[in-house]
Design an enzyme around this catalytic site. Structure first.
Site, short mmCIF file in Angstrom:
data_model
loop_
_atom_site.label_atom_id
_atom_site.label_comp_id
_atom_site.label_asym_id
_atom_site.label_seq_id
_atom_site.Cartn_x
_atom_site.Cartn_y
_atom_site.Cartn_z
N ARG A 179 -98.19 12.22 -129.55
CA ARG A 179 -99.48 12.87 -129.29
C ARG A 179 -99.92 12.64 -127.84
O ARG A 179 -100.50 13.54 -127.22
CB ARG A 179 -100.55 12.36 -130.26
CG ARG A 179 -100.34 12.82 -131.70
CD ARG A 179 -101.48 12.39 -132.59
NE ARG A 179 -102.73 13.02 -132.19
CZ ARG A 179 -103.94 12.45 -132.31
NH1 ARG A 179 -104.05 11.23 -132.79
NH2 ARG A 179 -105.02 13.10 -131.92
N CYS A 238 -108.68 6.89 -127.39
CA CYS A 238 -107.66 7.32 -128.36
C CYS A 238 -107.93 8.79 -128.64
O CYS A 238 -108.20 9.56 -127.72
CB CYS A 238 -107.72 6.46 -129.63
SG CYS A 238 -109.34 6.41 -130.41
#
Length: 282
Positions: A179, A238
């Site tokens: 990701r 994040c």
């Protein structure tokens, strides 16, 4: 002596009193109701349930990330209603290596309450020790939670934008490496990362059994990331401000205090097309 980062199952079983407050923070991003269902089936004795989206976040508006920080007074009132006061030792746990429990740990510190720890290894470590579970939802005598907001613990998107490529900020992204590179993105509409960020997958803080690595090992690994710099210059992010708290907890357990959270994280950052993005390992 209060517990302020991690507590072992052995310590919890030996030292916990009825005045302590234990919170079950189990959650699944793909099945949001599963945490509550799991709690109802069995939880640590005396534990209350807190939901990531209903209790530990405020509603998203499309621009402020997937899990915006909760209203501080709302959370303080919720905690007070469950018997958390100024001197209460709080313990948070989940079944995901602290992935969600660390969010409550950080939030309580943000509200000015340092007597909070994450159960190291979570529910799996508790049951491996042979400790019991029960399905009784406890009651609590409501008290007063004294809100003392610590705004120096976080930064916003404008701060991050203004410090891109600045030697005074080390930005660490807790998402999985794919990701981070912009691959296999299923949670956010845009793949990639904030330019200049370093990738430290939060699961790298854990041993194979789901417990945190030793403090010395975490100190060495994070020390390499920040190149021996001041932890106060570190900003953790994040996807939505949840697993970044796991890296913050790992740094704290390693004695690297003072890092800050970019709570909006990638989900907020990528909502504005004017903000730059990077892909790959750059």
């Amino acid at each position: 002596m209060p517990f302020t980062n991690l507590i072992s199952p052995q310590e919890l079983a030996r030292l916990a009193t009825p005045e302590w407050r234990i919170f079950d923070c189990r959650f699944d991003l793909a099945a949001p109701r599963s945490g509550r269902l799991a709690y109802d089936q069995g939880h640590l004795p005396g534990a209350f349930f807190l939901d990531l989206e209903e209790d530990l976040s405020s509603p998203p508006n499309g621009l402020n990330g997937r899990h915006p920080l909760p209203d501080p007074q709302f959370l303080a009132d919720k905690l007070g209603s469950l018997g958390v006061g100024a001197e209460t030792q709080v313990v948070a746990y989940d079944a995901s290596g602290g992935m969600f429990a660390a969010r409550l740990w950080w939030l309580l510190r943000w509200l000015g309450h340092d007597k909070v720890a994450v159960l190291n290894g979570g529910l799996p470590a508790w049951t491996r020790l042979g400790q019991p579970l029960d399905a009784i939802e406890p009651s609590a005598v409501a008290g007063h939670f004294p809100l003392q907001l610590q705004n120096g613990m976080k930064v916003d998107a404008e701060y991050v934008l203004g410090h891109l490529e600045h030697p005074g900020m080390t930005l660490i992204d807790a998402r999985s490496p794919d990701r981070f590179r912009g691959e296999n993105e299923t949670l956010d509409p845009v793949g990639g990362h904030i330019p200049g960020a370093i990738n430290r997958f939060f699961k790298d803080n854990l041993e194979a059994d789901g417990c945190f690595k030793q403090a010395s090992e975490l100190q060495e690994e994070f020390g390499k990331l920040i190149k021996g710099g001041d932890a106060h210059n570190v900003v953790l992010q994040c996807g939505s401000g949840v697993t970044a708290c796991h890296n913050l907890l790992a740094m704290e357990a390693a004695g690297l205090d003072g890092a800050r959270l970019y709570a909006g994280s990638w989900s907020e950052w990528c909502a504005d097309p004017a903000r730059p993005i990077a892909t790959g390992t750059d």
